[in-house]
Write an enzyme that holds these catalytic residues in place. Structure first.
Site, PDB file in Angstrom:
ATOM      1  N   CYS A   1      -4.089  17.441  13.596  1.00  0.00           N
ATOM      2  CA  CYS A   1      -4.235  16.013  13.295  1.00  0.00           C
ATOM      3  C   CYS A   1      -4.970  15.811  11.977  1.00  0.00           C
ATOM      4  O   CYS A   1      -6.200  15.854  11.919  1.00  0.00           O
ATOM      5  CB  CYS A   1      -4.983  15.321  14.435  1.00  0.00           C
TER       6      CYS A   1
ATOM      7  N   CYS B   1      -7.368  12.884  11.861  1.00  0.00           N
ATOM      8  CA  CYS B   1      -8.630  13.070  12.610  1.00  0.00           C
ATOM      9  C   CYS B   1      -9.575  13.997  11.857  1.00  0.00           C
ATOM     10  O   CYS B   1     -10.776  13.768  11.824  1.00  0.00           O
ATOM     11  CB  CYS B   1      -8.385  13.703  13.986  1.00  0.00           C
ATOM     12  N   ASP B   2      -9.045  15.071  11.296  1.00  0.00           N
ATOM     13  CA  ASP B   2      -9.909  16.157  10.808  1.00  0.00           C
ATOM     14  C   ASP B   2      -9.905  16.369   9.294  1.00  0.00           C
ATOM     15  O   ASP B   2     -10.670  17.190   8.794  1.00  0.00           O
ATOM     16  CB  ASP B   2      -9.497  17.476  11.494  1.00  0.00           C
TER      17      ASP B   2
END
Ligand code: NAP
Length: 315
Positions: free
Chosen positions: A134, A137-138
């Site tokens: 992701c 997200c990261d």
């Protein structure tokens, strides 16, 4: 006695929430179990440019939030709960969930698909320590670092492009010479000065297991068999998704890749016979289109069929 609901919807992505809007407007007071990945894939994506009605694009999480509000406005209940097991042959249908046993006359399965992994032991050991599926997200953790993305479809292109906001260099690794990605996405990636494309290349091992952080990749050229090492700090997988249908195996027909088979778009079957009151929509039953708009469309169809099913039985 356990209350019998008219409709329960599994999943809160584009398909599930559209089904929730329709069944709520029909007065069925749907209960939506949000599942392990609330909001589905749109909630971890960036700009959605191809959802009709948003000429300048819309952020995926915002689109999902709007759909949630729309469903709740008409009386849908959303619960941060997930399924443990299901008895589809029971009347009413029985769901064993993290919020206890639930009885329902109709079930709309919109459980979507989850990110696929390469399956290497070193990759699995380093998930959360530099290996991710992701980018949104990261990506932030890789500011000023060099990273790699695996895949040759739109997800990989999107991840690579997004990650250039943080990483100084993104190496895009694809196992073949031809790409599956749409022309527009591929062209953007090719044109980006900080993205380098390497084709015919596979990852044999993620380096850094002992150090508990990604240090690099052992790569292999599938044409020549030559191996080399790429020093990177992060590895992102953009290699597609697996349908979340394992709960239904044995009670519903699944295809060879595990997608729910449907007949007339949203009717589920078991040994070729229609499973009464159970409908499937969105990515869990779509191996071909897998778009936000097609998920929404099939969510609408599943809701209309559930409504018709209940009406025909006098509910
Ligand atoms: P996809 O189109 O199925 O592409 C998956 C890619 O990963 C393929 O290139 C595949 O290689 C590669 N791959 C699969 N398993 C692999 C493995 N074990 N090792 C190495 N490589 C592997 O999946 P997707 O990119 O997630 O896209 C899915 C759908 O969503 C598509 O319809 C796409 O258009 C849509 N989507 C659209 C957007 C957008 O419009 N902005 C963004 C994301 C996704 P091969 O080519 O060799 O099979």
């Amino acid at each position: 006695m356990t209350e019998i609901r008219d409709t329960v919807i599994l999943g809160s992505g584009c398909a599930g929430l559209t089904a929730a809007i329709y069944t709520a407007r029909a007065g069925l007071k749907p209960l939506v179990l949000e599942g392990h990945e609330p909001g589905g894939q749109l909630s971890i994506t960036t700009t959605v440019e191809n959802f009709p009605g948003w000429p300048d694009g819309i952020q995926g999480p915002e689109l999902i939030e709007n759909m949630k509000k729309q469903a709740q406005r008409f009386g849908a209940t959303l619960e941060m709960a997930h399924l443990h097991s299901v008895e589809l042959g029971a009347h009413p249908i029985k769901l064993h969930s993290s919020m206890g046993e639930i009885h329902t006359r109709t079930l709309i399965v919109a459980s979507g698909a989850s990110a696929r992994w390469l399956g290497l032991p070193s990759e699995q050991a380093l998930i959360g320590h530099g290996v991710s599926s992701c980018a949104t997200c990261d990506g932030f953790f890789f500011r000023g670092k060099e990273i790699a993305v695996v895949g040759g479809g739109d997800s990989a292109m999107e991840e690579a492009l997004f990650l250039t906001r943080f990483a100084t260099k993104v190496t895009l690794l694809h196992r073949r010479a031809q790409f599956r990605a749409s022309k527009i996405m591929l062209e953007r990636a090719v044109a980006h000065p900080n993205i380098e494309l390497r084709t015919n290349t596979i990852v044999d091992e993620v380096l850094g297991v002992d150090e508990k952080e990604v240090k690099g990749l052992k790569l292999r050229d599938v044409k020549t068999g030559e191996t080399d090492t790429l020093a990177i700090s992060g590895l992102f997988l953009g290699i597609g998704h697996e349908p979340n249908a394992k709960f239904f195996a044995g009670q519903m027909d699944l295809d060879d890749e595990g997608y729910i088979k449907t007949t007339n778009n949203v009717f589920t079957t078991n040994h070729g016979e229609i499973v009464p009151g159970v409908f499937a929509c969105g990515d869990v039953q779509d191996r071909r289109y897998r778009q936000a708009i097609t998920a929404a469309g099939s969510g609408c169809m599943a809701a209309l069929e559930a409504e018709k099913y209940l009406e025909e039985r006098g509910h």
